[in-house]
Structures are given as structure tokens and as C-alpha cells.
Motif scaffolding. Structure first.
Motif, PDB file in Angstrom:
ATOM      1  N   VAL A 102       0.895  -1.150   0.000  1.00 44.58           N
ATOM      2  CA  VAL A 102       0.000   0.000   0.000  1.00 44.58           C
ATOM      3  C   VAL A 102       0.934   1.200   0.000  1.00 44.58           C
ATOM      4  N   ALA A 103       1.098   1.815  -1.161  1.00 45.15           N
ATOM      5  CA  ALA A 103       2.045   2.916  -1.318  1.00 45.15           C
ATOM      6  C   ALA A 103       1.570   4.152  -0.560  1.00 45.15           C
ATOM      7  N   SER A 104       2.468   5.106  -0.418  1.00 46.17           N
ATOM      8  CA  SER A 104       2.142   6.377   0.231  1.00 46.17           C
ATOM      9  C   SER A 104       0.966   7.034  -0.493  1.00 46.17           C
ATOM     10  N   GLY A 105      -0.025   7.441   0.272  1.00 40.68           N
ATOM     11  CA  GLY A 105      -1.200   8.084  -0.300  1.00 40.68           C
ATOM     12  C   GLY A 105      -2.223   7.123  -0.871  1.00 40.68           C
ATOM     13  N   ALA A 106      -1.952   5.825  -0.811  1.00 44.36           N
ATOM     14  CA  ALA A 106      -2.865   4.832  -1.381  1.00 44.36           C
ATOM     15  C   ALA A 106      -3.793   4.255  -0.319  1.00 44.36           C
ATOM     16  N   TYR A 107      -4.786   3.536  -0.791  1.00 46.56           N
ATOM     17  CA  TYR A 107      -5.825   2.930   0.039  1.00 46.56           C
ATOM     18  C   TYR A 107      -5.990   1.484  -0.391  1.00 46.56           C
ATOM     19  N   ARG A 108      -6.230   0.604   0.573  1.00 47.94           N
ATOM     20  CA  ARG A 108      -6.468  -0.810   0.244  1.00 47.94           C
ATOM     21  C   ARG A 108      -7.481  -1.350   1.253  1.00 47.94           C
ATOM     22  N   GLU A 109      -8.330  -2.251   0.772  1.00 49.78           N
ATOM     23  CA  GLU A 109      -9.306  -2.891   1.644  1.00 49.78           C
ATOM     24  C   GLU A 109      -8.921  -4.354   1.817  1.00 49.78           C
ATOM     25  N   PHE A 110      -8.963  -4.828   3.050  1.00 49.39           N
ATOM     26  CA  PHE A 110      -8.651  -6.211   3.398  1.00 49.39           C
ATOM     27  C   PHE A 110      -9.902  -6.794   4.047  1.00 49.39           C
ATOM     28  N   ALA A 111     -10.471  -7.840   3.446  1.00 53.92           N
ATOM     29  CA  ALA A 111     -11.771  -8.327   3.909  1.00 53.92           C
ATOM     30  C   ALA A 111     -11.759  -9.833   4.139  1.00 53.92           C
ATOM     31  N   PHE A 112     -12.663 -10.258   5.007  1.00 57.43           N
ATOM     32  CA  PHE A 112     -12.889 -11.682   5.231  1.00 57.43           C
ATOM     33  C   PHE A 112     -14.360 -11.892   5.541  1.00 57.43           C
ATOM     34  N   LEU A 113     -14.825 -13.105   5.272  1.00 58.00           N
ATOM     35  CA  LEU A 113     -16.195 -13.486   5.579  1.00 58.00           C
ATOM     36  C   LEU A 113     -16.188 -14.194   6.920  1.00 58.00           C
ATOM     37  N   GLY A 114     -17.078 -13.781   7.786  1.00 64.07           N
ATOM     38  CA  GLY A 114     -17.149 -14.406   9.105  1.00 64.07           C
ATOM     39  C   GLY A 114     -18.586 -14.626   9.519  1.00 64.07           C
ATOM     40  N   ARG A 115     -18.772 -15.578  10.405  1.00 64.83           N
ATOM     41  CA  ARG A 115     -20.106 -15.841  10.964  1.00 64.83           C
ATOM     42  C   ARG A 115     -20.049 -15.557  12.451  1.00 64.83           C
ATOM     43  N   VAL A 116     -20.932 -14.692  12.898  1.00 63.38           N
ATOM     44  CA  VAL A 116     -21.031 -14.351  14.312  1.00 63.38           C
ATOM     45  C   VAL A 116     -21.753 -15.489  15.013  1.00 63.38           C
ATOM     46  N   ILE A 117     -21.252 -15.928  16.164  1.00 59.80           N
ATOM     47  CA  ILE A 117     -21.901 -17.030  16.876  1.00 59.80           C
ATOM     48  C   ILE A 117     -23.338 -16.648  17.215  1.00 59.80           C
ATOM     49  N   GLY A 118     -24.208 -17.641  17.257  1.00 58.14           N
ATOM     50  CA  GLY A 118     -25.626 -17.408  17.472  1.00 58.14           C
ATOM     51  C   GLY A 118     -25.972 -16.834  18.827  1.00 58.14           C
ATOM     52  N   ASP A 119     -25.161 -17.141  19.824  1.00 62.44           N
ATOM     53  CA  ASP A 119     -25.463 -16.632  21.163  1.00 62.44           C
ATOM     54  C   ASP A 119     -24.555 -15.461  21.538  1.00 62.44           C
ATOM     55  N   ALA A 120     -24.067 -14.737  20.536  1.00 58.68           N
ATOM     56  CA  ALA A 120     -23.215 -13.573  20.809  1.00 58.68           C
ATOM     57  C   ALA A 120     -23.993 -12.568  21.639  1.00 58.68           C
ATOM     58  N   ARG A 121     -23.349 -12.059  22.657  1.00 62.01           N
ATOM     59  CA  ARG A 121     -23.989 -11.074  23.525  1.00 62.01           C
ATOM     60  C   ARG A 121     -23.973  -9.710  22.861  1.00 62.01           C
ATOM     61  N   GLN A 122     -24.880  -8.877  23.306  1.00 63.82           N
ATOM     62  CA  GLN A 122     -24.899  -7.507  22.815  1.00 63.82           C
ATOM     63  C   GLN A 122     -23.736  -6.773  23.468  1.00 63.82           C
ATOM     64  N   ARG A 123     -22.678  -6.593  22.689  1.00 66.36           N
ATOM     65  CA  ARG A 123     -21.463  -5.946  23.184  1.00 66.36           C
ATOM     66  C   ARG A 123     -20.657  -5.479  21.980  1.00 66.36           C
ATOM     67  N   SER A 124     -19.500  -4.914  22.248  1.00 62.12           N
ATOM     68  CA  SER A 124     -18.605  -4.524  21.167  1.00 62.12           C
ATOM     69  C   SER A 124     -17.522  -5.576  20.987  1.00 62.12           C
ATOM     70  N   LEU A 125     -17.309  -5.980  19.748  1.00 61.38           N
ATOM     71  CA  LEU A 125     -16.220  -6.881  19.412  1.00 61.38           C
ATOM     72  C   LEU A 125     -15.043  -6.017  18.976  1.00 61.38           C
ATOM     73  N   VAL A 126     -13.863  -6.271  19.543  1.00 67.53           N
ATOM     74  CA  VAL A 126     -12.676  -5.469  19.246  1.00 67.53           C
ATOM     75  C   VAL A 126     -11.802  -6.221  18.249  1.00 67.53           C
ATOM     76  N   PHE A 127     -11.364  -5.538  17.205  1.00 76.06           N
ATOM     77  CA  PHE A 127     -10.511  -6.088  16.162  1.00 76.06           C
ATOM     78  C   PHE A 127      -9.173  -5.342  16.167  1.00 76.06           C
ATOM     79  N   PRO A 128      -8.193  -5.751  16.981  1.00 81.40           N
ATOM     80  CA  PRO A 128      -6.890  -5.084  16.923  1.00 81.40           C
ATOM     81  C   PRO A 128      -6.238  -5.322  15.557  1.00 81.40           C
ATOM     82  N   VAL A 129      -5.634  -4.277  15.005  1.00 81.70           N
ATOM     83  CA  VAL A 129      -4.993  -4.349  13.697  1.00 81.70           C
ATOM     84  C   VAL A 129      -3.542  -3.886  13.849  1.00 81.70           C
ATOM     85  N   ILE A 130      -2.623  -4.633  13.234  1.00 85.61           N
ATOM     86  CA  ILE A 130      -1.212  -4.239  13.205  1.00 85.61           C
ATOM     87  C   ILE A 130      -0.823  -4.033  11.747  1.00 85.61           C
TER      88      ILE A 130
END
Length: 189
Positions: A102-130
Motif C-alpha cells: 500500500v504505497a504512500s497516499g494509497a488505500y487498500r481494503e482487506f476483507a474476510f467473511l465471518g459468521r457471528v456465533i448465534g449466542d453472541a452477547r450484545q457488546r462490542s467486538l474489538v478487532f486489533p490491527v497491526i
């Protein structure tokens, strides 16, 4: 101009310069995630957007995925490699994109498909990124959050399946009742 006024202007100039430098380093990489919210049992395309504001290219992006999400597949941008790393008792599962730029001044999208567990609680899920740059420096973003809202609900397909099953059981019960009635009737005549 008096010495005190000159010193005051110099101090203001230093403060402005330092705050600009701190702001510039804080925005060297801008990282966001979409969607901002999801529901239990949802299949979602989670997309991390990385905008590179630094002079050095971004060469690696790692996203720690909360255990409330099962990774179903990963999109690999052209020119990049992607891999998933299973989580352990002490570490989160990761999606890692490497071998791209991703060059200087550029933009890139990184995506994945995921399934949230059925009994997920109402809360915030944190996605740390490095984000790792070509010179080896790293930028960590710990504030990416996706809110889990709502409750598990049946989809139209699920409601249709339940209704079809109920209709099938009703028809079966009717056939059994008719057969029993005929059998009982033939014995009495």
C-alpha cells in the motif's frame, strides 16, 4: 519588539510545530472497519480499510479476530497473499495479508467473511490491527469495534423450513388418522 513578546511567539511556534508533528504521526495510517454493527448468527463481510499517509509503504496487515466470529473465508487483494492463523487459549485468531504494497497516499481494503456465533452477547467486538511498513516499523490500532446488536432471529428460509416441517407432520397425522379410522371401520362391519 520586546524580548518577552519574542519569547512568547517562539513558544507558540514550538507548540504549533509539536502538535502538528504529533498529529502527522498519528495519521500515518488510517484504519477503519465495516460494518460498524452486526447481529448474532449473521454472516458478515468484515472489511478493514487501510489508508497510508506515511512515506513508507505498508507491506503487512494483521487483524485479530474475536472468538465470537468464525472465519469462513478471506479475500486476497491482487498482489497480496493471505493466511489465517488459528487462535489459542491466549491469542486470538488472525488474518494476515503479506507480500503486497500500500504505497504512500494509497488505500487498500482487506476483507474476510465471518459468521457471528448465534449466542453472541450484545457488546462490542474489538478487532486489533497491526500495520507493518517496509522499513519494519509497526502501527497498532486497538480501537476498531463492531457492535453486536439485536437477537438471533429466524431467517425467511428458517421460517419456511419450520412451516414445511409442521405441514408435513400435519399431513402424516391426517394419513395415520384416516388409516386408523378405516381399519377400525372395517373391523366393525
Amino acid at each position: 519588539m520586546s524580548e518577552s513578546r519574542l519569547l512568547a511567539r517562539f513558544v507558540v511556534l514550538i507548540v504549533i510545530t509539536v502538535s502538528w508533528a504529533l498529529h502527522a504521526s498519528a495519521v500515518e495510517a488510517q484504519v477503519t472497519i465495516h460494518p460498524r454493527s452486526t447481529t448474532p448468527a449473521a454472516w458478515e463481510r468484515f472489511a478493514v480499510q487501510v489508508v497510508n499517509h506515511a512515506d513508507t509503504a505498508v507491506v503487512t496487515v494483521e487483524v485479530a479476530v474475536p472468538d465470537a466470529i468464525t472465519i469462513l473465508g478471506v479475500e486476497t487483494p491482487v498482489g497480496w497473499s493471505a493466511q489465517t492463523v488459528p487462535g489459542t487459549e491466549t491469542t486470538a485468531q488472525l488474518v494476515r495479508w503479506t507480500d503486497g504494497v500500500v504505497a504512500s497516499g494509497a488505500y487498500r481494503e482487506f476483507a474476510f467473511l465471518g459468521r457471528v456465533i448465534g449466542d453472541a452477547r450484545q457488546r462490542s467486538l474489538v478487532f486489533p490491527v497491526i500495520v507493518t511498513r517496509a522499513d519494519g516499523s509497526r502501527f497498532e490500532e486497538q480501537r476498531l469495534r463492531v457492535s453486536v446488536v439485536g437477537r438471533t432471529q429466524l431467517s425467511v428460509r428458517g421460517v419456511t423450513a419450520i412451516a414445511g416441517t409442521a405441514l408435513g407432520i400435519s399431513i402424516l397425522a391426517l394419513v395415520v388418522a384416516l388409516a386408523t379410522h378405516r381399519s377400525h371401520r372395517s373391523r366393525t362391519t
